[in-house]
Design a protein around this motif. Structure first.
Motif, PDB file in Angstrom:
ATOM      1  N   SER A 223       0.821  -1.217   0.000  1.00 45.48           N
ATOM      2  CA  SER A 223       0.000   0.000   0.000  1.00 45.48           C
ATOM      3  C   SER A 223       0.853   1.264   0.000  1.00 45.48           C
ATOM      4  N   GLY A 224       2.129   1.118   0.363  1.00 44.88           N
ATOM      5  CA  GLY A 224       2.947   2.301   0.526  1.00 44.88           C
ATOM      6  C   GLY A 224       2.598   3.080   1.780  1.00 44.88           C
ATOM      7  N   ILE A 225       1.811   2.473   2.647  1.00 43.89           N
ATOM      8  CA  ILE A 225       1.431   3.124   3.912  1.00 43.89           C
ATOM      9  C   ILE A 225       2.083   2.334   5.036  1.00 43.89           C
ATOM     10  N   CYS A 226       2.785   2.979   5.900  1.00 43.29           N
ATOM     11  CA  CYS A 226       3.444   2.266   6.998  1.00 43.29           C
ATOM     12  C   CYS A 226       2.389   1.857   8.019  1.00 43.29           C
ATOM     13  N   VAL A 227       2.099   0.573   8.057  1.00 38.76           N
ATOM     14  CA  VAL A 227       1.023   0.086   8.934  1.00 38.76           C
ATOM     15  C   VAL A 227       1.586  -0.141  10.324  1.00 38.76           C
ATOM     16  N   ASP A 228       1.481   0.893  11.174  1.00 39.65           N
ATOM     17  CA  ASP A 228       2.016   0.767  12.528  1.00 39.65           C
ATOM     18  C   ASP A 228       0.968   1.130  13.574  1.00 39.65           C
ATOM     19  N   SER A 229      -0.270   1.220  13.134  1.00 38.68           N
ATOM     20  CA  SER A 229      -1.350   1.579  14.065  1.00 38.68           C
ATOM     21  C   SER A 229      -2.668   1.115  13.452  1.00 38.68           C
ATOM     22  N   TYR A 230      -3.695   1.121  14.270  1.00 39.28           N
ATOM     23  CA  TYR A 230      -5.011   0.734  13.762  1.00 39.28           C
ATOM     24  C   TYR A 230      -5.483   1.665  12.644  1.00 39.28           C
ATOM     25  N   PRO A 231      -5.358   2.999  12.801  1.00 43.06           N
ATOM     26  CA  PRO A 231      -5.808   3.865  11.693  1.00 43.06           C
ATOM     27  C   PRO A 231      -5.026   3.622  10.400  1.00 43.06           C
ATOM     28  N   THR A 232      -3.729   3.353  10.501  1.00 39.79           N
ATOM     29  CA  THR A 232      -2.984   3.103   9.259  1.00 39.79           C
ATOM     30  C   THR A 232      -3.362   1.740   8.665  1.00 39.79           C
ATOM     31  N   ALA A 259     -19.482 -16.276  13.135  1.00 38.35           N
ATOM     32  CA  ALA A 259     -20.043 -15.060  12.547  1.00 38.35           C
ATOM     33  C   ALA A 259     -20.098 -13.913  13.549  1.00 38.35           C
ATOM     34  N   HIS A 260     -19.373 -14.062  14.633  1.00 44.83           N
ATOM     35  CA  HIS A 260     -19.393 -13.060  15.705  1.00 44.83           C
ATOM     36  C   HIS A 260     -19.030 -11.668  15.174  1.00 44.83           C
ATOM     37  N   THR A 261     -19.874 -10.681  15.470  1.00 51.41           N
ATOM     38  CA  THR A 261     -19.573  -9.295  15.131  1.00 51.41           C
ATOM     39  C   THR A 261     -19.785  -8.415  16.362  1.00 51.41           C
ATOM     40  N   ALA A 262     -18.949  -7.432  16.560  1.00 51.37           N
ATOM     41  CA  ALA A 262     -19.063  -6.518  17.702  1.00 51.37           C
ATOM     42  C   ALA A 262     -18.090  -5.374  17.470  1.00 51.37           C
ATOM     43  N   GLU A 263     -18.593  -4.174  17.651  1.00 50.63           N
ATOM     44  CA  GLU A 263     -17.769  -3.009  17.371  1.00 50.63           C
ATOM     45  C   GLU A 263     -16.888  -2.655  18.568  1.00 50.63           C
ATOM     46  N   LEU A 264     -15.651  -2.380  18.299  1.00 48.46           N
ATOM     47  CA  LEU A 264     -14.740  -1.883  19.334  1.00 48.46           C
ATOM     48  C   LEU A 264     -14.661  -0.364  19.231  1.00 48.46           C
ATOM     49  N   SER A 265     -14.301   0.269  20.346  1.00 48.12           N
ATOM     50  CA  SER A 265     -13.947   1.686  20.249  1.00 48.12           C
ATOM     51  C   SER A 265     -12.599   1.778  19.539  1.00 48.12           C
ATOM     52  N   SER A 266     -12.295   2.944  19.004  1.00 52.25           N
ATOM     53  CA  SER A 266     -11.010   3.119  18.321  1.00 52.25           C
ATOM     54  C   SER A 266      -9.849   2.794  19.236  1.00 52.25           C
ATOM     55  N   SER A 267      -9.976   3.183  20.510  1.00 50.29           N
ATOM     56  CA  SER A 267      -8.843   2.957  21.408  1.00 50.29           C
ATOM     57  C   SER A 267      -8.706   1.466  21.721  1.00 50.29           C
ATOM     58  N   GLU A 268      -9.840   0.756  21.854  1.00 50.89           N
ATOM     59  CA  GLU A 268      -9.740  -0.696  22.060  1.00 50.89           C
ATOM     60  C   GLU A 268      -9.072  -1.347  20.850  1.00 50.89           C
ATOM     61  N   ALA A 269      -9.519  -0.964  19.669  1.00 47.16           N
ATOM     62  CA  ALA A 269      -8.945  -1.544  18.458  1.00 47.16           C
ATOM     63  C   ALA A 269      -7.450  -1.253  18.392  1.00 47.16           C
ATOM     64  N   GLU A 270      -7.077  -0.015  18.727  1.00 46.08           N
ATOM     65  CA  GLU A 270      -5.665   0.359  18.699  1.00 46.08           C
ATOM     66  C   GLU A 270      -4.857  -0.449  19.714  1.00 46.08           C
ATOM     67  N   ASN A 271      -5.420  -0.605  20.915  1.00 42.49           N
ATOM     68  CA  ASN A 271      -4.717  -1.388  21.940  1.00 42.49           C
ATOM     69  C   ASN A 271      -4.449  -2.816  21.479  1.00 42.49           C
ATOM     70  N   ILE A 272      -5.484  -3.432  20.953  1.00 43.01           N
ATOM     71  CA  ILE A 272      -5.331  -4.817  20.510  1.00 43.01           C
ATOM     72  C   ILE A 272      -4.301  -4.893  19.386  1.00 43.01           C
ATOM     73  N   PHE A 273      -4.375  -3.940  18.474  1.00 39.89           N
ATOM     74  CA  PHE A 273      -3.463  -3.971  17.333  1.00 39.89           C
ATOM     75  C   PHE A 273      -2.018  -3.751  17.789  1.00 39.89           C
ATOM     76  N   GLN A 274      -1.812  -2.840  18.728  1.00 42.41           N
ATOM     77  CA  GLN A 274      -0.448  -2.597  19.224  1.00 42.41           C
ATOM     78  C   GLN A 274       0.088  -3.831  19.960  1.00 42.41           C
ATOM     79  N   HIS A 275      -0.800  -4.472  20.740  1.00 43.54           N
ATOM     80  CA  HIS A 275      -0.407  -5.731  21.387  1.00 43.54           C
ATOM     81  C   HIS A 275       0.063  -6.739  20.341  1.00 43.54           C
ATOM     82  N   ALA A 276      -0.687  -6.805  19.264  1.00 45.18           N
ATOM     83  CA  ALA A 276      -0.348  -7.785  18.226  1.00 45.18           C
ATOM     84  C   ALA A 276       0.994  -7.435  17.586  1.00 45.18           C
TER      85      ALA A 276
END
Lengths: 474, 474, 474
Positions: A223-232, A259-276
């Motif tokens: 993508s040419g985008i440095c994927v280092d966070s949830y928004p990226t 088929a589980h679906t559930a919305e995270l807050s942006s900060s939850e998503a970011e936390n999980i992604f940074q952990h990963a």
């Protein structure tokens, strides 16, 4: 009846035996038998079509080694995968003599009596390769010779078969990070086959994927985008979707265990992604993240118009020994119970009323057909049901699907047929089987006075051709 | 076969095509086709029968606006409910031109191909209204005219159709707090139609019901007992049952998300009830209370002889947007997995051996038919199985039910048929469909040598008429 | 069709009605109808065959009192088990007049219309006892007389019927602690009937079994090993398996509420076992212990070659009143949801790739057939699927099994048929029904062009005879 030759498939095969019903089925089938094939979801390697001189290799390369439908059945009867030439991850020795592999397969072809693989192969050998004998241990060498000889001829190259099979459009399945080199090559080549990619981001959104970190790096690069966070991550995925669209994609594909679906807050998503990113993912995080990402992909589909496919219900790599020795997709993925009514609730409440979304659902738990899937599809504007998947892409599987889904969902909330195959020469056999079983089902409605012939003809055309084109925007 | 006219339903419709089986099916069907209709469970508004001059309104008032089977299918294809004249809770604008609503419906009638709604409507238009054309966008105006004209004639008033439909008895469904004004009026009027109420207390026993507090007040008022405690709740309910019985009721009806039963101590019940009165109910309390109340209602049924119906398995109002805009019962109730073996254990251990109790079970999870429901009904003296419910009140739904239930439960542990409908003119079409599918199923047993014709005739009579009368004590 | 006599079973009974399909079915059926019966799993009392003069007693002793399929149906309609002569645990009074019991049964024989019990009995009365009348309340006394008279004749003694039924081998089910006295007597007697025991250790491995402590004592006594620890338990069980093998056993049988498997450490196993010995078992311990023991038994099977049968999915003794008054196995065992994909994961990962293990799976949750069982059997070399069990040992039960299992598992991953019965005279009727339904199913494949007649004949022979011999190593 004494000498009914299976290896020369019957004109009226797969139809129910009542003569009146069979006449109607035949009339309906004939009205759609020669329509072009729409193949909106499958796993054919685009490389085969990128090179005009590509070849399928030996009969074993074509029909056995890549087809886990075939070798898992032989394995279940105690035949080591090594004997069938399946490559080991450790490079350990496997059978290299393809005639011997073919002989082992033919010696055990009785195992496929009454199975979809059995009827596809019988049809394929006859219709594609012109084989007039039944495959047995005795006829194996001669049939091997015939197929081997054919495979060397230009009319049996992938592009030639694409035309002979009358494929109007074929969609492949491609990682989100894939540069789509072969698709580019096809476009550049001037060949007029309509081959399109499908955007499949599982390897970057399922945090438990082996080599997940490498996949993220590949996504950054692609993508040419440095994927280092949830928004990226989101930005890079959106960017790749734009690219896939530009290459002809009309759909995305997503696999999940549930088929589980559930919305995270942006900060939850970011936390999980940074952990990963820091290598500390756990199963619960991964589950919550995928549940959230499925919703994100629905949002993106509403925005960019890509049709969203969701495949759930398989426990992948159930057999640890096979996975370690041979890798993924080796016939050891086993279905498990699925649930949609509660799992899709968040997604459907947020996006289900929006007709811009087309969400096509696939699953491996038939008890959900009439209980959950048909009622959901029969209500929510965004929901369509995919055809019977995997083990259920079979005569009985289709009958059960039609029996359980159609009264509640109605035909127009389904998405026609797709072959979902990597076994390229089986494509016509699979579509032909669907067209026959569909025609037979509609004929059953006609002889019971449920629909008239005028409606029946429309339904046959819908099931063979129109519904799939509409659902996938092709 | 070319011009089979669906809009003129076939004499042998819904029968399997084998000629021998069809002959037996026809013979059995003819032996029960003209029997009176017993309709022990449904949702017809008794007001229609209380006023001898009541009218159904326009064709759209009759066939579209009140029928969520119809409009949910149109909605699933992106047609706003407003366009179909469904009233909004906020009084917002909806289509008022009933000819236009009818046209929209007819333009999309192809969506109902192969669905129960499709065959009911085809039968209804022909058999009730004498329509000789097939409903399409083109014929829509003319058919509208014909129905509209008929609906103005005295033979098309509700009471006249009640007689023409040959309804021997019809039970409505009525809130526990209902004063049964229309039922009183029917009785007073001297009209001899047998219309009975059914006691449905869900709105006071499901603590999460919106306006629950108002319902408790209404119960106090209706019973003359100040319901301010658990014992007074029980007393008021018992009092209302006496009143319903005096008005002809022979049954109660209970809906729950699951079949969970569990007895509370009196003090636990009182605590939960007091919490609810003070507006502090939570989901767990509500679940425990309903589980307890189901057992209490079984006790009451043993004491007063009212037949107990239990409907489980639906997630109500799955689509929040539709619920908020249009209210409940708008085609957005979606089934979910059910369980009976463990959930009913407490109730059945306490009351299941008592033949004074008749507990009729309905459900929306067909995987429980052969696994749980048929074995329970085939053992416990108190248990009977209701006919296939809701989405399964269809040709295939009935076939699956008969296939999976009858071998284990036996015919005599089932409760015949009920139409469960608010679509009054569809009642004969629904009962006719059951009688045809039953006859066809029994014919299947005859041609397979499983039962002889002597038994077959008894079974046809049982299924069409006798079992339902016996189960509901009518 | 007017006077089709059920009590004289039709030659082409249970076949689908299409004439072309029926011709094929009849040809296939005839090719296997007279093959010997292999009965690898059942509950016939070996005492009957140990004594050459053993008698079945009265018609009620033979056909009603021991058969919970029969009396649970009568009970479900409110007939007390006491009226049917079922002995009470407290020795309380029950009907002793066997003619009266027979009359009650015959008066209610209409309850069995369309049930497997109904067709087995019709076949049995005609084929075994030569009854020419249909069983009704009116014919009951005369039929009683005829059966009673026959039962006194030498050709109706158990050993004579064993020969007449053409039973090649019959396996009984025997507690791990059983001294196999009757099996010894059969061997000593010089009679050449092939009767073998099956090793069933549930009563010592299910820690919640009533009288579990007594069973452990009995195991100590039987094995000569003082079972006072987990290692001595294992040793004693292994010792008993050696003994059972020496007496002809080729298989073990295990029942569990679920298919849960999970290995314990030796110290965990020892802790749980010591707790149990000191009378302090809880439900969780018992569940973990059985999950572990199922894995231990798989290990033993790999070592000693005994075929392992696993039956799961039944909630035993659901009706507490019946259990307390009459004991276990009184028709009140009710199925519940089952799960295999996750539950068998530990066992299959450890032993599933080992062809020395044959694990035959039985279950009562048909939703697992296509979703879990067929995919597992179609992959793991150790897994075979048992025939439809219990309530599903019926025409429709078999059809559903064949429909849902065979396309994915293939015929050769199934284990043929077993009758699982204690109703000795019903054995031929049960095997005949399986052979007919199998022949009919294969005929359905032939007329649809799915298999040819050459393959069909092989499949019929496999289903009637060869698969079961191979799976059980008989």
């Amino acid at each position: 009846m004494k000498n009914h030759p299976q290896w020369h498939p019957l004109e009226d095969r797969y139809f129910d035996p009542d003569p009146a019903e069979r006449r109607v089925a035949m009339e309906l089938y004939k009205s759609v038998a020669d329509l072009p094939i729409i193949s909106p979801h499958g796993h054919v390697d685009p490389r085969l079509l990128a090179d005009e001189n590509a070849s399928f290799g030996t009969p074993a390369d074509l029909l056995i080694i890549p087809d886990h439908y075939v070798f898992r059945m032989l394995y279940s009867q105690g035949i080591p995968l090594e004997n069938l030439g399946i490559p080991r991850k450790d490079g350990g020795p496997v059978e290299k003599d393809h005639r011997k592999i073919w002989q082992t397969f033919a010696d055990h072809f009785y195992l496929f009596r009454g199975t979809p693989t059995g009827v596809w192969l019988a049809d394929e050998l006859h219709s594609v390769f012109g084989i007039e004998e039944k495959l047995t241990g005795k006829t194996a060498p001669s049939i091997y010779d015939q197929i081997e000889a054919k495979l060397k001829l230009p009319p049996f190259r992938p592009r030639a078969l694409f035309k002979r099979f009358n494929i109007e459009v074929m969609c492949t399945t491609d990682a989100a990070t894939d540069p789509l080199t072969h698709h580019r090559a096809i476009r550049k080549s001037g060949w007029d086959g309509n081959v399109r990619p499908t955007f499949r981001p599982d390897a970057v959104t399922n945090l438990l994927t082996p080599d997940w970190r490498d996949n993220i790096n590949a996504l950054s690069k692609a993508s040419g985008i440095c994927v280092d966070s949830y928004p990226t991550l989101i930005k890079a995925l959106e960017d790749r979707r734009v690219f896939f669209k530009s290459m002809g994609a009309t759909a995305t594909d997503h696999a999940a265990e549930t088929a589980h679906t559930a919305e995270l807050s942006s900060s939850e998503a970011e936390n999980i992604f940074q952990h990963a990113l820091s290598g500390k993912t756990n199963a619960d995080d991964a589950k919550r993240f995928i549940a959230h990402m499925i919703m994100e992909f629905a949002r993106m589909s509403i925005e960019d118009g890509l049709v969203m496919q969701l495949h759930v219900g398989s426990i992948r790599d159930h057999n640890d020994l096979i996975y370690k020795r041979f890798g993924a997709n080796m016939g050891a993925d086993i279905p498990s119970q699925s649930e949609f009514t509660k799992n899709l609730w968040p997604l459907l409440n947020k996006y289900g009323n929006d007709s811009r979304l087309t969400l096509i659902l696939f699953n491996l738990d038939e008890s959900t057909y009439s209980r959950e899937l048909a009622p959901l599809a029969g209500h929510y504007p965004a929901v369509r049901l995919g055809p019977p998947w995997w083990f259920y892409d079979s005569i009985n599987g289709m009958k059960r699907y039609l029996d359980r889904v159609m009264e509640t969902a109605g035909l127009h909330n389904t998405a026609g047929f797709n072959d979902d195959t990597r076994a390229y020469p089986s494509i016509p056999a699979r579509h032909d089987l669907w067209r026959r079983v569909s025609a037979n089902w509609i004929a059953g409605l006609v002889v019971r006075g449920i629909v008239d012939m005028e409606d029946a003809r429309e339904m046959a055309m819908d099931m063979a051709y129109r519904l799939v084109k509409k659902a996938y925007k092709l």
